[in-house]
Write a protein that holds these residues in place. Structure first.
Motif, short mmCIF file in Angstrom:
data_model
loop_
_atom_site.label_atom_id
_atom_site.label_comp_id
_atom_site.label_asym_id
_atom_site.label_seq_id
_atom_site.Cartn_x
_atom_site.Cartn_y
_atom_site.Cartn_z
N SER A 2 42.56 45.56 45.21
CA SER A 2 41.39 45.00 45.89
C SER A 2 41.52 43.50 46.17
O SER A 2 40.81 42.98 47.05
N PHE A 3 42.37 42.80 45.44
CA PHE A 3 42.62 41.38 45.72
C PHE A 3 43.92 41.19 46.50
O PHE A 3 44.43 40.07 46.60
N GLY A 4 44.47 42.29 47.04
CA GLY A 4 45.70 42.18 47.79
C GLY A 4 46.92 42.20 46.88
O GLY A 4 46.86 42.60 45.71
N HIS A 5 48.04 41.72 47.42
CA HIS A 5 49.31 41.76 46.71
C HIS A 5 50.28 40.85 47.45
O HIS A 5 50.15 40.62 48.65
N GLY A 6 51.25 40.31 46.75
CA GLY A 6 52.27 39.52 47.42
C GLY A 6 51.81 38.11 47.74
O GLY A 6 50.92 37.56 47.08
N PRO A 7 52.40 37.48 48.77
CA PRO A 7 52.11 36.07 49.06
C PRO A 7 50.64 35.77 49.32
O PRO A 7 50.18 34.66 49.06
N HIS A 8 49.89 36.75 49.83
CA HIS A 8 48.49 36.52 50.17
C HIS A 8 47.53 37.03 49.09
O HIS A 8 46.34 37.22 49.38
N PHE A 9 48.02 37.26 47.87
CA PHE A 9 47.13 37.68 46.79
C PHE A 9 45.95 36.71 46.70
O PHE A 9 46.13 35.48 46.76
N CYS A 10 44.75 37.23 46.56
CA CYS A 10 43.53 36.44 46.67
C CYS A 10 43.49 35.27 45.67
O CYS A 10 43.56 35.48 44.45
N LEU A 11 43.35 34.06 46.20
CA LEU A 11 43.25 32.87 45.36
C LEU A 11 41.99 32.87 44.51
O LEU A 11 41.96 32.29 43.43
N GLY A 12 40.94 33.53 44.99
CA GLY A 12 39.67 33.50 44.28
C GLY A 12 39.45 34.66 43.33
O GLY A 12 38.34 34.83 42.82
N GLY A 13 40.50 35.46 43.06
CA GLY A 13 40.34 36.62 42.22
C GLY A 13 39.80 36.29 40.83
O GLY A 13 38.92 36.99 40.30
N GLN A 14 40.29 35.21 40.24
CA GLN A 14 39.84 34.82 38.90
C GLN A 14 38.35 34.48 38.90
O GLN A 14 37.60 34.91 38.01
N LEU A 15 37.91 33.73 39.91
CA LEU A 15 36.49 33.37 39.99
C LEU A 15 35.62 34.57 40.34
O LEU A 15 34.48 34.68 39.87
N ALA A 16 36.14 35.49 41.15
CA ALA A 16 35.37 36.69 41.48
C ALA A 16 35.12 37.52 40.23
O ALA A 16 34.00 37.99 39.99
N ARG A 17 36.16 37.70 39.43
CA ARG A 17 35.98 38.46 38.19
C ARG A 17 34.99 37.75 37.27
O ARG A 17 34.15 38.39 36.61
N ALA A 18 35.08 36.42 37.19
CA ALA A 18 34.17 35.66 36.32
C ALA A 18 32.72 35.86 36.77
O ALA A 18 31.81 35.99 35.92
N GLN A 19 32.48 35.88 38.07
CA GLN A 19 31.12 36.07 38.57
C GLN A 19 30.61 37.48 38.27
O GLN A 19 29.45 37.66 37.87
#
Length: 437
Positions: free
Chosen positions: A377-394
């Protein structure tokens, strides 16, 4: 096999066509999909739809073969390709790598710690507002609760004054909901209580033409108010930088001694303000729908709150807010036994990959104990979502508060879903709640 429902946005008002995706995944894991003229949109050339987890991962890892830049990442061909290619989302290495490094460095440990603390406080405040001292009540969780958390978090990230955050709500609606008449002309923010910057750009907000059509919001010309706001914000931050991520980004120097240009900043602002908002805004109500439709799992989570981090990943897998993304083949290539030609559109289905039976046992089952859970859901590879950590925190913060403060949660009507082939969106989620204790 008739693949027409996959490209009709009206399909998704009742949910993704999971059974069609399952049959395609089993029989034709890289399937050709036609793009007929629909709902006023012209016909397109068609595309290869990639359905299995391993093949989706391969496409996303191999930017040299499956380019984000060549045709951009919108499934429908971009009307303003030269412009959208300048967005980080639509870049390939090395240009993408340079901007991503600058952004990654801007998320300093101090900035992330401050954001995480603010997220927890905001989540508590939003649930306080929802219950408002009452013993029981009703709410539209999608609009009254879930929409505000990512907006306020992004306001902190971007250094946008909190009173202007509903501009981002309208921008997201217009871009992500362009296929939905409820969202295409979104104008929830009227400037009342907003800053002078916000009131200035409202004069540039586009309006429907004589036929009721809005300019394409996936172009620069279709979002003049967003780009004007980004320019004014950058000027303010260069004059008086703060501790937010965008201020830090503007001060960064790359390996060649260069800084982020005005155009790069404006496009990065677009990416965060729209994409960064919309994914979580739909992931939050989607996660609650998962819990409410599986009351036995909700009960498990109430009894064992330590399961919440894993439950959040299961919500993201089961709901999958971003359903598809496009790449373009740079050369002739074979994928899962299918010959793909140079220049062909290649569209990965995150919705299908996240229910791949070869990776997820009983994939249609929502299981808060699921482990491992290698969802995409956060993608994979070079474009892996930069905001994944903050999304999980929210998600952890809001669901933690919601479960702690309520003793009962249930649907108070049917959710209203977004008409979109791209985002699995939730427009309205009526719930009934009873306070704990």
């Amino acid at each position: 096999m008739d693949s027409a429902p996959l490209v009709d946005p009206a399909t998704y008002e009742t949910g993704p066509p999971f059974e069609l995706l399952r049959r395609l995944r089993a029989d034709t894991p890289v399937a050709w999909v036609d793009e007929p003229a629909l709902h006023g949109q012209p016909a397109g050339p068609g595309f290869w739809l990639v359905l299995r987890h391993a093949d989706v991962g391969r496409v996303l890892r191999d930017a040299a073969t499956f380019s984000s830049w060549l045709g951009a990442t919108q499934v429908r061909d971009a009307a303003d390709l030269d412009w959208v290619r300048r967005m980080m989302l639509n870049m390939d290495p090395p240009d993408h790598s340079r901007l991503r490094r600058l952004l990654t460095r801007s998320f300093t440990p101090r900035a992330v710690a401050a954001l995480t603390e603010a997220i927890q406080a905001t989540a508590a405040r939003l649930v306080d507002r929802m219950v408002a001292g009452a013993r029981e009540g009703r709410s539209d969780f999608a609009k009254d609760v879930a929409a505000d958390l990512p907006l306020l978090t992004l306001a902190d990230v971007l250094g946008v004054p909190a009173e202007d955050r509903w501009l981002m709500f309208d921008w997201s609606n217009r871009v992500i909901g362009w296929q939905d008449p409820d969202y295409a002309t979104s104008a929830a923010f009227d400037g009342t209580g907003g800053t002078a910057m916000a009131r200035e750009v409202l004069a540039l907000r586009p309006v429907p033409d004589a036929d009721g059509r809005m300019p394409d919001p996936r172009t620069r010309a279709g979002m003049p108010d967003l780009y004007a706001y980004a320019r004014l914000l950058a000027e303010e931050k260069r004059r008086a930088p703060g501790n937010d991520v965008m201020s830090i980004l503007l001060a960064q120097v790359d390996e060649g001694g260069g800084r982020v240009s005005d155009a790069e900043f404006e496009n990065t602002f677009w990416l965060f303000a729209v994409a960064g908002n919309e994914t979580l805004r739909n992931g939050l109500p989607g996660g609650l729908i998962a819990l409410l439709q599986h009351p036995e799992q909700l009960a498990v989570l109430r009894t064992h709150p330590s399961l919440l981090p894993g439950a959040v990943d299961e919500m993201l897998r089961w709901w999958t807010p971003v359903m598809v993304f496009r790449r373009t083949a740079t050369r002739d290539v074979e994928l899962a036994g299918v010959r793909i030609g140079a220049g062909d559109k290649v569209v990965v289905s995150f919705t299908s990959a996240n229910r791949d039976e070869s990776v997820f046992a009983d994939p249609d089952r929502f299981d808060v104990r699921r482990s491992p859970n290698p969802h995409l859901s956060f993608g994979h590879g070079p474009h892996f979502c930069l905001g994944g950590q903050l999304a999980r925190a929210q998600m952890r913060a809001l669901f933690g508060e919601l479960l702690r403060r309520t003793g009962r949660l249930e649907l108070d009507g049917s959710p209203a879903l977004l008409r979109s082939t791209f985002q699995r969106g939730v427009k309205r989620l009526p719930i009934r709640w009873l306070c704990a204790g």
